[in-house]
Motif scaffolding. Structure first.
Motif, PDB file in Angstrom:
ATOM      1  N   GLN A  44       0.842  -1.189   0.000  1.00 10.94           N
ATOM      2  CA  GLN A  44       0.000   0.000   0.000  1.00 10.94           C
ATOM      3  C   GLN A  44       0.885   1.249   0.000  1.00 10.94           C
ATOM      4  O   GLN A  44       2.039   1.204   0.419  1.00 10.94           O
ATOM      5  N   SER A  48      -3.014   5.483  -0.544  1.00  9.87           N
ATOM      6  CA  SER A  48      -4.079   4.482  -0.681  1.00  9.87           C
ATOM      7  C   SER A  48      -4.649   4.115   0.689  1.00  9.87           C
ATOM      8  O   SER A  48      -5.845   3.860   0.824  1.00  9.87           O
ATOM      9  N   ALA A  51      -6.865   7.116   1.795  1.00  4.25           N
ATOM     10  CA  ALA A  51      -8.083   7.174   0.975  1.00  4.25           C
ATOM     11  C   ALA A  51      -9.067   6.084   1.410  1.00  4.25           C
ATOM     12  O   ALA A  51     -10.274   6.324   1.519  1.00  4.25           O
ATOM     13  N   GLU A  55     -13.007   6.523   3.043  1.00  2.00           N
ATOM     14  CA  GLU A  55     -14.227   5.897   2.530  1.00  2.00           C
ATOM     15  C   GLU A  55     -14.849   4.959   3.558  1.00  2.00           C
ATOM     16  O   GLU A  55     -16.066   4.838   3.646  1.00  2.00           O
ATOM     17  N   GLU A  56     -14.002   4.284   4.320  1.00  4.41           N
ATOM     18  CA  GLU A  56     -14.520   3.336   5.308  1.00  4.41           C
ATOM     19  C   GLU A  56     -14.946   4.033   6.598  1.00  4.41           C
ATOM     20  O   GLU A  56     -15.520   3.407   7.477  1.00  4.41           O
TER      21      GLU A  56
ATOM     22  N   ASP B 103      -7.430  -2.750  -5.236  1.00  6.94           N
ATOM     23  CA  ASP B 103      -6.373  -1.746  -5.151  1.00  6.94           C
ATOM     24  C   ASP B 103      -6.482  -0.649  -6.190  1.00  6.94           C
ATOM     25  O   ASP B 103      -6.208   0.508  -5.913  1.00  6.94           O
ATOM     26  N   VAL B 106      -8.610   2.718  -5.640  1.00  9.38           N
ATOM     27  CA  VAL B 106      -8.324   3.724  -4.617  1.00  9.38           C
ATOM     28  C   VAL B 106      -7.804   5.012  -5.239  1.00  9.38           C
ATOM     29  O   VAL B 106      -6.967   4.984  -6.136  1.00  9.38           O
ATOM     30  N   GLY B 107      -8.366   6.124  -4.774  1.00  5.81           N
ATOM     31  CA  GLY B 107      -7.929   7.415  -5.276  1.00  5.81           C
ATOM     32  C   GLY B 107      -8.640   7.826  -6.555  1.00  5.81           C
ATOM     33  O   GLY B 107      -8.386   8.894  -7.093  1.00  5.81           O
ATOM     34  N   PHE B 112     -16.752   5.383  -5.446  1.00 11.39           N
ATOM     35  CA  PHE B 112     -16.725   5.391  -3.980  1.00 11.39           C
ATOM     36  C   PHE B 112     -16.981   3.974  -3.502  1.00 11.39           C
ATOM     37  O   PHE B 112     -18.013   3.385  -3.788  1.00 11.39           O
ATOM     38  N   MET B 113     -15.997   3.420  -2.793  1.00 11.06           N
ATOM     39  CA  MET B 113     -16.097   2.032  -2.369  1.00 11.06           C
ATOM     40  C   MET B 113     -16.249   1.949  -0.862  1.00 11.06           C
ATOM     41  O   MET B 113     -15.558   2.633  -0.128  1.00 11.06           O
TER      42      MET B 113
END
Lengths: 138, 332
Positions: A44, A48, A51, A55-56, B103, B106-107, B112-113
């Motif tokens: 990672q 990443s 980010a 989101e989480e 992977d 991301v970004g 949107f996950m």
């Protein structure tokens, strides 16, 4: 239900270090303690990881660093967390991190760090206590 | 109790991803906040196509899903992605590993996950899933991918929640007998045989073709197309996207999308009333102890619980028919 809100933790390994057994063992221990763990896996980047944590809506970011690059990864993730507005979450982790470096990182605002031989229950308790103390409104 | 604050709503409508994440947490952790959130979101809902991705564990749902999200984004869509992984019924914890396969997302601002633990859900999704999908649609996503936990044969929650159901299978998951069984295979609008790069894919396709061929008599839904893919090798993905988009267009053009939305809202109203009635009953001082006593008696004597249920329902009626004050005095 609403009274025991779940703790959400993002666990990842920044950089090129491929030793993920420790991260998996700790993630599993957190799950056993009733936490919801989003496992990011290997290789990672600080970007990443942050980010994903956004989101989480994670309460905690846990990094595993065994490569010796902890003085790069932890400060970079911390800096990004602040920049992106999630500086109020806990950044913790573990690996082969000398005590002196741990002190430097803690002074920067990084949480407690753990090493080989530490009982996973120490990490579980630390996270539970931290979240209890710092519970966000929503 | 956390609620939807004006600040949070402002940030959300301004496209702040942090606010979107927090709103998802709110509906996930605090069902009491859902009515408020929904009142705000309502005018923003109704257009998105919700695509359920389901299938047994390990067939490649997450890997495939990541490719679908990227593909849909490349076709000009804004994509919300919900990935549900199982909660432990013993500890309540959950290990969510979908991001390991995602992977590349991301970004990417077009996507949107969010990972969700299944919590009390036993049908392949978490109870909050439809509300999380609403939040993502309210955030501007017009394609919502909903990935279930790895399921067996009959976890059908995804049907109620998705406009298009994609069932993902892989070679060597059983012979034609498995394909003949009822359940999830009937829910599929598209059947994907992933891992088409490993041997046995032709056999799997044959078995499915046979089973699906027999179902041609059903008029309410067309026979789902069978699509081999290899998520690992990025093969067959474009064709799958074409099919999804074609079905999406048909749903909207035929009015079926609206019809499904109508059914979903009707269900929501029904369950809202159920919840409200239960809450009214549970608010009675003797509700919990009454149930406990009745259960104890019945367990001992072997009687039927239905007289008690009938009695209880009769009491709720009174509460609903009159104003709170009058019923207070009546009850005493």
């Amino acid at each position: 239900m609403a009274t025991d809100t779940k703790i959400k933790v993002v666990v990842g390994k920044p950089g090129l270090d491929g030793h993920d057994r420790g991260a998996k063992v700790v993630a599993r221990a957190l799950v056993e303690a009733g936490m919801e763990v989003v496992y990011l896996g290997l290789r990672q980047t600080p970007e990443s990881i942050v980010a994903a944590a956004i989101e989480e809506d994670a309460d905690v970011i846990g990094l595993s660093v065994l490569s010796g690059a902890h003085m790069t990864h932890f400060p970079k993730v911390m800096e990004l967390m602040k920049e992106k507005g999630i500086g109020d979450r806990l950044l913790t982790g573990g690996g082969i991190i000398p005590t002196k470096d741990q002190e430097t990182l803690t002074a920067m605002g990084v949480g407690k760090l753990f090493g080989p031989g530490d009982d996973p229950s120490l990490i579980v308790n630390y996270i539970q206590d931290w979240v209890k103390e710092h519970r966000r409104e929503n | 109790m956390p609620t939807l604050t004006p600040t949070l709503w402002d940030e959300f409508t301004n496209g702040d991803r942090r606010a979107c994440a927090r709103l998802i947490t709110l509906v996930e952790n605090h069902p009491d906040a859902i009515p408020d959130v929904h009142d705000q979101l309502a005018t923003r809902l109704g257009k998105a196509i919700r695509i359920g991705i389901t299938g047994p564990p390990g067939v490649g749902k997450s890997t495939l899903n990541a490719l679908l999200a990227l593909g849909l984004a490349d076709r000009g869509h804004r994509v919300g992605l919900i990935a549900v992984d199982p909660s432990s019924p013993f500890t309540g914890g959950a290990f969510m590993g979908d991001r390991v396969r995602m992977d590349r997302l991301v970004g990417d601002d077009r996507i949107f996950m969010r990972s969700l633990a299944s919590r009390e859900g036993t049908g392949g999704l978490s109870p909050a899933t439809p509300y999380v999908a609403d939040v993502l649609e309210g955030f501007g996503m017009d394609r919502i991918l909903i990935e279930t936990v790895g399921v067996g044969q009959a976890e059908l929650d995804v049907m109620a929640c998705a406009d298009i159901v994609v069932l993902v299978l892989q070679p060597s998951t059983g012979d034609s007998i498995q394909s003949l069984k009822a359940g999830i295979i009937e829910a599929a609008d598209i059947i994907v045989v992933n891992k088409a790069d490993i041997p046995g894919v032709e056999l799997a396709l044959q078995a499915l073709r046979f089973a699906l061929g027999l179902g041609k008599g059903r008029k309410d839904r067309p026979v789902p197309p069978l699509m081999p893919t290899s998520a690992q090798q990025s093969e067959g993905i474009d064709k799958l996207l074409d099919e999804i988009e074609a079905q999406a267009k048909r749903l909207v053009d035929s009015g079926r999308h609206l019809e499904m939305r109508r059914a979903r809202i009707a269900r929501e109203i029904r369950s809202g009333i159920e919840r409200c009635l239960w809450e009214k009953y549970a608010a009675r001082a003797d509700a919990e102890s009454g149930i406990a006593h009745a259960a104890e008696d019945l367990a001992r004597s072997g009687g039927s619980p239905y007289p008690f249920i009938g009695d209880a329902c009769a009491k709720i009626n009174i509460t609903l028919d009159r104003k709170a004050e009058t019923n207070d005095s009546q009850d005493r």
